[in-house]
Design an enzyme around this catalytic site. Structure first.
Site, PDB file in Angstrom:
ATOM      1  N   HIS A  15      10.758   6.748   8.392  1.00  0.00           N
ATOM      2  CA  HIS A  15      11.159   6.785   7.033  1.00  0.00           C
ATOM      3  C   HIS A  15      12.726   7.126   7.099  1.00  0.00           C
ATOM      4  CE1 HIS A  15       7.786   7.447   4.076  1.00  0.00           C
ATOM      5  NE2 HIS A  15       7.123   7.075   5.597  1.00  0.00           N
TER       6      HIS A  15
ATOM      7  N   ARG B  82       0.820  -1.164  -0.033  1.00  0.00           N
ATOM      8  CA  ARG B  82      -0.013  -0.057   0.003  1.00  0.00           C
ATOM      9  C   ARG B  82       0.920   1.281  -0.006  1.00  0.00           C
ATOM     10  NH1 ARG B  82      -0.644   4.734   2.610  1.00  0.00           N
ATOM     11  NH2 ARG B  82      -0.466   3.673   4.835  1.00  0.00           N
ATOM     12  N   ASP B  83       1.436   1.511   1.012  1.00  0.00           N
ATOM     13  CA  ASP B  83       2.240   2.798   1.103  1.00  0.00           C
ATOM     14  C   ASP B  83       3.547   2.669   0.112  1.00  0.00           C
ATOM     15  OD1 ASP B  83       3.085   5.185   2.167  1.00  0.00           O
ATOM     16  OD2 ASP B  83       4.242   4.418   3.917  1.00  0.00           O
TER      17      ASP B  83
ATOM     18  N   ASN C  15      10.462   4.343   2.975  1.00  0.00           N
ATOM     19  CA  ASN C  15      10.020   3.752   4.494  1.00  0.00           C
ATOM     20  C   ASN C  15      11.367   2.961   4.697  1.00  0.00           C
ATOM     21  OD1 ASN C  15       7.131   4.457   4.872  1.00  0.00           O
ATOM     22  ND2 ASN C  15       6.900   3.366   2.880  1.00  0.00           N
TER      23      ASN C  15
ATOM     24  N   HIS D 184       6.470   4.340  12.711  1.00  0.00           N
ATOM     25  CA  HIS D 184       6.569   4.297  11.195  1.00  0.00           C
ATOM     26  C   HIS D 184       7.583   5.229  10.724  1.00  0.00           C
ATOM     27  CE1 HIS D 184       4.376   3.783   7.084  1.00  0.00           C
ATOM     28  NE2 HIS D 184       5.322   4.764   6.976  1.00  0.00           N
TER      29      HIS D 184
ATOM     30  N   CYS E 132       5.767   9.643   0.204  1.00  0.00           N
ATOM     31  CA  CYS E 132       4.564  10.150   0.351  1.00  0.00           C
ATOM     32  C   CYS E 132       4.104  10.945  -0.822  1.00  0.00           C
ATOM     33  CB  CYS E 132       4.318  10.753   1.764  1.00  0.00           C
ATOM     34  SG  CYS E 132       2.729  11.596   1.833  1.00  0.00           S
TER      35      CYS E 132
END
Length: 312
Positions: A221, A26-27, A261, A219, A252
């Site tokens: 990065h 997804r991300d 990420n 989460h 993003c």
């Protein structure tokens, strides 16, 4: 594949097991300019599950105009029905997204908020408080239907437009998300500017305001190379849920300075070296990321993927 490496040398006061919340499908893919075929996405999720990941964020039920890469959510999600024993959360922005997700059988959803006003405006076209008001019926309806809800909170450590984000601002919005009824809270370092002391200070303040560590995920990065250091700081605080993306995919689309990420392989290498269980087969995971990198037409940014794949 790794010749007995990494050597397992446990450190004191760390959790015995960590649940990796895999966000690659997804991300990781949402920022790709070239649309990835639905069948490739489905195989990606299947391969991640076969590698031992037990939480794999599958897709997002947002309007196709905003994230074209994930416009095939209705087509993708049914192709994952045969995956057993794996949680497949999906992102939903509003009640319409919730309706679409639940209609396909989704039992875990996530809402995506912001700790800063500028990003809330750019990402959700609302103020922070207006965003929370939008999430309120989504969370309430999900909980009534016994659907698990994760609350994402972005820009927790810095914002490309506003700069430093005061800890108390983050805590206010984080607590508001939990008060809505979220089961879990993911703290996002969207542009990768966090450092370990900042991480521990935020976690401590959240605890003081009644948000338990058991409900918190992190989460990170890796923009400034701090993702693993920040993860270790979170583990030392007692956090046991860590978001990561296979092969280090992702950024993003609404924050241009947001790079990839934390790579799941890099995380697993560190955790296994610390004697922390993950349930993940690093060899299968690395092969999966190499496979996906080939389909995207570029090498994986993960250092561990590169190191291990070069040994083949």
């Amino acid at each position: 594949m790794t010749d007995g490496l990494p050597m397992e040398v446990p450190a004191q006061d760390l959790p015995p097991r960590v649940r990796i919340h895999e966000v690659g499908a997804r991300d990781g893919l949402q920022n790709e300019k070239t649309v990835v075929p639905t069948e490739v996405k489905a195989e990606f999720v299947h391969r991640l599950a076969a590698a031992g990941l037990t939480t794999i964020e599958a897709t997002s039920f947002v309007h196709p105009k905003w994230v074209p890469q994930l416009a095939d959510a209705e087509q993708l999600f049914p192709q994952l029905e045969d995956i057993k024993g794996v949680a497949l959360p999906v992102l939903v922005p509003n009640e319409r997204g919730l309706d679409r997700a639940v209609a396909l059988g989704a039992r875990r959803i996530a809402v995506f908020g912001s700790a800063t006003e500028t990003f809330a405006r750019r990402n959700l076209n609302r103020t922070v408080d207006e965003s929370l008001a939008m999430f309120e019926p989504v969370v309430a309806r999900a909980k009534d239907d016994k659907v698990h809800v994760r609350g994402y909170l972005s820009m927790c450590f810095g914002d490309p437009w506003e700069g430093p984000v005061p800890v108390h601002h983050v805590v206010r919005v984080a607590k508001a998300l939990m008060d809505l009824g979220c089961d879990e809270l993911s703290l996002g370092d969207t542009i990768g500017v966090a450092t370990p002391g900042h991480v521990q200070a935020l976690l401590a303040q959240l605890n003081e305001e009644g948000v338990p560590t058991s409900a918190i995920g992190v989460h990170f990065h890796d923009t400034y190379g701090q993702a693993l250091a920040n993860t270790l700081a979170a583990l030392q605080h007692g956090v046991t849920t860590v978001d990561a993306s296979a092969g280090g995919l992702g950024g993003c689309p609404y924050a241009k300075s947001a790079t990839g990420n934390l790579a799941t392989e890099d995380l697993v290498w560190m955790l296994h070296g610390l004697g922390i269980e993950t349930g993940v087969d690093l060899g299968l995971l690395t092969a999966t990321s190499v496979w996906m990198a080939e389909r995207l037409g570029r090498p994986s940014p993960s250092r561990t993927v590169r190191a291990l794949s070069h040994k083949e």
